[in-house]
Write a protein that holds these residues in place. Structure first.
Motif, short mmCIF file in Angstrom:
data_model
loop_
_atom_site.label_atom_id
_atom_site.label_comp_id
_atom_site.label_asym_id
_atom_site.label_seq_id
_atom_site.Cartn_x
_atom_site.Cartn_y
_atom_site.Cartn_z
N ASN A 42 1.59 6.33 -6.58
CA ASN A 42 0.92 7.91 -7.37
C ASN A 42 1.79 8.65 -6.73
O ASN A 42 0.92 10.19 -7.35
N GLN A 43 2.04 8.74 -5.47
CA GLN A 43 2.54 10.38 -4.95
C GLN A 43 3.55 11.13 -6.51
O GLN A 43 3.44 12.28 -7.21
N ASN A 52 0.85 3.94 -3.03
CA ASN A 52 1.21 5.47 -2.17
C ASN A 52 1.84 6.66 -2.73
O ASN A 52 1.80 7.40 -3.14
N LEU A 53 3.30 5.86 -3.25
CA LEU A 53 4.39 6.64 -3.71
C LEU A 53 4.57 6.42 -4.90
O LEU A 53 4.72 7.65 -4.80
N HIS A 56 0.72 -1.01 0.24
CA HIS A 56 -0.33 0.22 0.22
C HIS A 56 0.64 0.94 0.04
O HIS A 56 0.10 2.61 -0.93
N ILE A 57 1.63 1.16 0.75
CA ILE A 57 2.98 2.27 0.72
C ILE A 57 3.44 2.44 -0.13
O ILE A 57 4.09 3.62 -0.72
#
Ligand SMILES: Nc1nc2c(ncn2[C@@H]2O[C@H](COP(=O)(O)OP(=O)(O)OP(=O)(O)O)[C@@H](O)[C@H]2O)c(=O)[nH]1
Length: 513
Positions: free
Chosen positions: A324-325, A321-322, A317-318
Motif C-alpha cells: 500500500n505504501q 502495508n508495504l 500484514h507487513i
C-alpha cells in the motif's frame, strides 16, 4: 508504480521475508532446543526416580525378608534350647505341641521338623508322617552332618515331602553335650508366603521382585515361572560386579533371565546370605514417560505451528502495508508529475511553446509590483504579425501556424535575462515583458527584432511591405509603475497605442511612446 519504486519494494519484501524467516528459524530452534532439553532432563529424572524407587523397594523387601528369617531362626534357637534341656526321645508329644504352637503364630512357616542322626523324622508339625520318612538325602541334613557350627543354614528351594509345597529349608544342627551330631532342626518357609507378600505390590507386568541366595540361586522371583527357582544368576552383573562394591544400590542392566533391560534396586541382607532385588522394566518406564512426553511434544508442535501461523499473518500484514505504501508513493509521484504537466499546460502556449496569455498576465503583474517597489523602469513590447490575414488566406491556416512558430522562435532568441518574458498574447499577437529596461534599450531591442523577423525571409506575396516577406510591427512603452491597480491595463494600452502607430506608419517597424 515506477520501476525504481518496484525495485525498492521488491528488495524490501525479500529482506523482510528473509528477516522473518531467520526470526522463525531462530525461535523454532530455541523452542526445539528448550523442549528437547526439557524432555531429556525429564527422562533423566524419570530414570533417577525409578532408581530411587527400586533401591528403596529392595531395601524395604530385604528388611521384610530379614524379619521373616529372623523370626524363623529365633524359633529354631528356642526349640534347640528346649531340646537341650528336656531331651528328645521322651518328650515327642510335648515337642509336637510346641512345634504346632510356633507354626501357628508364624504365617511364613510350612512346617517344623526334628530329625535324628540318621535323618529319620522324630517330631514334626506334619499331620501324618510319610512312609519310611527319612531326610538324610537332603542338602541341609548333609550340611549339618559335616559342619559342626551352630549357625542357621538356608538351603535351596525344595518340594516338601509332607505338604508338597515349594519351601525354603532353614535348619540348625542339634548337638549332644559332647558336641557330637544329634540331629537336625528344620523350619520350612513357604514360597507362597513370599508370593503373597510380593503380589501385594502393584507392579507392571515385566517388573521383577526377587529373593536370591548370596551365591546367585533364585529362591523366588515374581512374576517369573517357578521353573526358574534355584536357577543360578551368579553370572549376572549383580553378582559379578555390583554386590562386590556395595551391599545396596541401583543399576540398569539386562536381566540374565529373560533378556529384558531393567532398572534394578538391590540389597544384601546383613544377617543372612540373601539378596533381594526390585527391577522396573525399562520399556514400561519408556512407555509411561513417552505418553507424557508425546503430549508435551504435541503441545510444542502446536505452539510452533501457531508461531509460524502468527509469523505468516504478521508477514502478510507487513507485505500489504508495504505494498500500500509503495502504491501510495507511486500514485503520489504520478499525481505530482500530472500536476506539473497541468501547471505547465496552464501556463504555456500549445502552438508556439511560449508563455501563454495567463502566464503573461501573472508575470506582468509581478513585474509591475516589483517596478513599483524598486522604482525601476519596466518596458512592454506589443508585437503583431503584419497582414497575417492575407498570409493565412494565401498560404492556408496550417502554413500560418508554421509561420507563427518561426516568428515565436525568433522572438524567444531575444530574451536577455531570466526576468524577460516572451509570450503569445493571442492570435498573431505577441508581447514581451522587459523588467528593469529603459525605453531606449527597449526600442533598440524591438528594432532588432523587427529586423530579425524580416531577416527570416518567410515569403509573403500578399504583404503590404515591399520585401514580400513576413514582418512584424512593435509598439514599445516604458514606465516606472505606480501602485495603481490599473497600471497593468494602462501599460498594455500605451504599448498598444504605439503598436497602432507602427502599423499606421507602414508596418515592419517599432515605435516607442
Ligand atoms: N494560422 C493561424 N492564424 C491565426 C491564428 N490566430 C489568429 N489568426 C489569424 O490572424 C489574422 C489576423 O488578421 P487581422 O486581425 O485582420 O490583422 P492583419 O491581417 O494581420 O492585419 P494588420 O494587423 O493590420 O497587419 C486572422 O485572419 C486570424 O484568423 C492562429 O493561431 N493561426
Amino acid at each position: 508504480m515506477t520501476e525504481q519504486t518496484g525495485v525498492v519494494a521488491g528488495v524490501s519484501k525479500s529482506m523482510l521475508r528473509q528477516m522473518m524467516l531467520i526470526f522463525l528459524v531462530v525461535i523454532s530452534s530455541a523452542v526445539l532446543a528448550v523442549n528437547g532439553w526439557t524432555l531429556w532432563s525429564s527422562w533423566q529424572r524419570m530414570l533417577s526416580s525409578t532408581e530411587d524407587n527400586a533401591r528403596n523397594l529392595s531395601i524395604s523387601l530385604s528388611r521384610q525378608a530379614g524379619d521373616t528369617f529372623l523370626q524363623t531362626e529365633l524359633t529354631l534357637q528356642d526349640l534347640r534350647d528346649r531340646i537341650n534341656i528336656v531331651g528328645l526321645r521322651h518328650q515327642s508329644a510335648a515337642l509336637t505341641q510346641q512345634l504346632l504352637q510356633r507354626k501357628a503364630v508364624l504365617p511364613q512357616l510350612d512346617g517344623l521338623f526334628i530329625y535324628d542322626t540318621e535323618g529319620n523324622w522324630i517330631v514334626s508339625t506334619a499331620s501324618a508322617l510319610p512312609a519310611n520318612a527319612n531326610n538324610a538325602d537332603r542338602e541341609y541334613f548333609q550340611y549339618h552332618l559335616k559342619h559342626s557350627d551352630n549357625q542357621v543354614h538356608i538351603g535351596d528351594v525344595v518340594r516338601s515331602r509332607s505338604s508338597g509345597n515349594l519351601i525354603i529349608p532353614v535348619s540348625m544342627r542339634l548337638n549332644n553335650f559332647d558336641g557330637t551330631f544329634r540331629g537336625v532342626l528344620l523350619a520350612t518357609i513357604r514360597i507362597d508366603f513370599f508370593r503373597q507378600v510380593y503380589d501385594y505390590y502393584n507392579l507392571g507386568e515385566h517388573d521383577i521382585l526377587g529373593l536370591m541366595k548370596a551365591n546367585g540361586n533364585i529362591l523366588y522371583a515374581r512374576p517369573l515361572s517357578d521353573t526358574l527357582i534355584n536357577k543360578s544368576l551368579s553370572a549376572s552383573p549383580l553378582f559379578t560386579r555390583l554386590l562386590k562394591t556395595s551391599s545396596a544400590g541401583a543399576a540398569m542392566y539386562r536381566s540374565a533371565l529373560d533378556g529384558r533391560e531393567r532398572i534394578f534396586g538391590y540389597s544384601r541382607l546383613k544377617r543372612y546370605p540373601l539378596v533381594v532385588v526390585a527391577g522396573y522394566d525399562k520399556q514400561q518406564i519408556w512407555r509411561t514417560w513417552g505418553a507424557d512426553a508425546f503430549t508435551f511434544a504435541m503441545l510444542s508442535v502446536v505452539l510452533l505451528l501457531l508461531l509460524f501461523l502468527f509469523g505468516f499473518i504478521v508477514l502478510r500484514h507487513i507485505h500489504l502495508n508495504l505494498k500500500n505504501q509503495f502504491e501510495l508513493t507511486a500514485v503520489r509521484d504520478q499525481l505530482t508529475a500530472m500536476n506539473r504537466t497541468l501547471q505547465s499546460l496552464a501556463l504555456i502556449d500549445g502552438l508556439t511553446g511560449l508563455a501563454n496569455r495567463r502566464q503573461f498576465d501573472l508575470w506582468l503583474q509581478r513585474s509591475i509590483e516589483r517596478s513599483s517597489r524598486q522604482q525601476t523602469p519596466l518596458s512592454l513590447l506589443m508585437i503583431d504579425v503584419d497582414t497575417f490575414k492575407n498570409y493565412n488566406d494565401h498560404y492556408g491556416h496550417q502554413a500560418g501556424d508554421h509561420c507563427l512558430k518561426q516568428v515565436a522562435a525568433c522572438l524567444q532568441q531575444h530574451q536577455r535575462q531570466p526576468d524577460d518574458l516572451v509570450a503569445r498574447y493571442g492570435g498573431e499577437e505577441f508581447a514581451i515583458v522587459l523588467p528593469n529596461t529603459h525605453a531606449a534599450d527597449a526600442l533598440l531591442l524591438a528594432q532588432q527584432m523587427v529586423r530579425d523577423v524580416a531577416g527570416l525571409g518567410i515569403p509573403h506575396e500578399k504583404s503590404s511591405v515591399a520585401e514580400k516577406v513576413v514582418t512584424i510591427s512593435i509598439g514599445v512603452h516604458t514606465t516606472i509603475a505606480g501602485r495603481d491597480s490599473a497600471a497593468q491595463d494602462q501599460l498594455i494600452a500605451e504599448a498598444d497605442k504605439a503598436l497602432y502607430q507602427a502599423k499606421n506608419s507602414g508596418k515592419n517597424q517599432a515605435v516607442a511612446l
